[in-house]
Write a protein that holds these residues in place. Structure first.
Motif, PDB file in Angstrom:
ATOM      1  N   GLY A  52       0.749  -1.151  -0.076  1.00 48.28           N
ATOM      2  CA  GLY A  52       0.082   0.043   0.054  1.00 48.28           C
ATOM      3  C   GLY A  52       0.847   1.132   0.043  1.00 48.28           C
ATOM      4  O   GLY A  52       2.063   1.171  -0.019  1.00 48.28           O
ATOM      5  N   ARG A  53       0.138   2.437   0.273  1.00 44.96           N
ATOM      6  CA  ARG A  53       0.776   3.685   0.051  1.00 44.96           C
ATOM      7  C   ARG A  53       0.519   4.277   1.398  1.00 44.96           C
ATOM      8  O   ARG A  53      -0.627   4.564   1.934  1.00 44.96           O
ATOM      9  CB  ARG A  53       0.323   4.417  -1.175  1.00 44.96           C
ATOM     10  N   LEU A  54       1.655   5.047   2.031  1.00 39.04           N
ATOM     11  CA  LEU A  54       1.343   5.641   3.200  1.00 39.04           C
ATOM     12  C   LEU A  54       1.476   7.067   2.862  1.00 39.04           C
ATOM     13  O   LEU A  54       2.549   7.510   2.335  1.00 39.04           O
ATOM     14  CB  LEU A  54       2.650   5.137   4.230  1.00 39.04           C
ATOM     15  N   HIS A  55       0.455   7.819   3.406  1.00 33.82           N
ATOM     16  CA  HIS A  55       0.279   9.149   2.748  1.00 33.82           C
ATOM     17  C   HIS A  55       0.752  10.229   3.753  1.00 33.82           C
ATOM     18  O   HIS A  55       0.605   9.787   4.802  1.00 33.82           O
ATOM     19  CB  HIS A  55      -1.230   9.305   2.518  1.00 33.82           C
ATOM     20  N   ALA A  56       1.644  11.059   3.210  1.00 31.83           N
ATOM     21  CA  ALA A  56       2.435  11.990   3.938  1.00 31.83           C
ATOM     22  C   ALA A  56       3.014  11.388   4.988  1.00 31.83           C
ATOM     23  O   ALA A  56       2.953  12.132   6.170  1.00 31.83           O
ATOM     24  CB  ALA A  56       1.279  13.266   4.334  1.00 31.83           C
ATOM     25  N   TYR A  57       4.039  10.511   4.624  1.00 34.46           N
ATOM     26  CA  TYR A  57       4.704   9.899   5.804  1.00 34.46           C
ATOM     27  C   TYR A  57       5.824  10.322   6.203  1.00 34.46           C
ATOM     28  O   TYR A  57       6.134  10.461   7.435  1.00 34.46           O
ATOM     29  CB  TYR A  57       4.751   8.281   5.267  1.00 34.46           C
TER      30      TYR A  57
END
Length: 175
Positions: A152-157
């Motif tokens: 998945g994608r971790l947003h504003a990580y």
């Protein structure tokens, strides 16, 4: 700390004298473009190498920092690290960085694969995760080549030089 040997590389504990070779890549803006650190000053690089030397002596080990030495010329061309995130759940995260001169030659795949194998086989971990910037297609390919699966994608990580950046999440899980 165990040394890990591949066909072309030695993953070993950092030594205080490694700092000039580490600084060569840690101060390179292109190398650290997707990292949440750097480009390093000489002082920052020396501090990092000294911290890595000290961490290799800590017991029980929660962080395994490795200098990546190319066997052909005995030069440090990068680093890789395994950080335990949960002992109870046998879980860790890994990462790596390589000098620009070492890009595109399979060194990252070789080193990351050796570290993942060590984590699963020697340390008996259940899960090892890694992240990379969505624009870092080379790193995403490395993670997939060593058997990690995109999750998945971790947003504003990460906040990287004033800009919030996403991360792609990869993991290898023991069956």
């Amino acid at each position: 700390m165990d040394e890990l040997l591949t066909d072309r590389l030695l993953l070993r504990a950092f030594r205080p004298g490694d700092w000039p070779e580490v600084h060569a890549y840690a101060s390179d803006r292109e190398v650290v473009r997707f990292m949440d650190w750097g480009p390093n000053s000489i002082e920052a690089t020396r501090h990092h190498v000294n911290r890595s030397v000290a961490m290799a002596r800590v017991s029980p080990r929660l962080v395994f920092p490795y200098a990546v030495e190319r066997l052909a010329d005995r030069r440090v061309i990068g680093a890789t690290e395994l950080s335990m995130t949960s002992l109870d759940h046998r879980r860790a995260e890994m990462g790596y960085v390589f000098a620009r001169e070492a890009w595109g030659q399979g060194y990252a795949t070789e080193a990351a694969g050796a570290l993942l194998g060590y984590a699963m086989d020697k340390l008996d971990l259940h899960r090892v995760g890694a992240t990379c910037d969505p624009d870092n297609t080379g790193s995403a390919r490395v993670l997939q080549k060593i058997g990690m699966v995109p999750e998945g994608r971790l947003h504003a990580y990460y906040l990287i030089r004033g800009e919030w950046r996403d991360r792609l999440m990869f993991a290898a899980v023991r069956d």
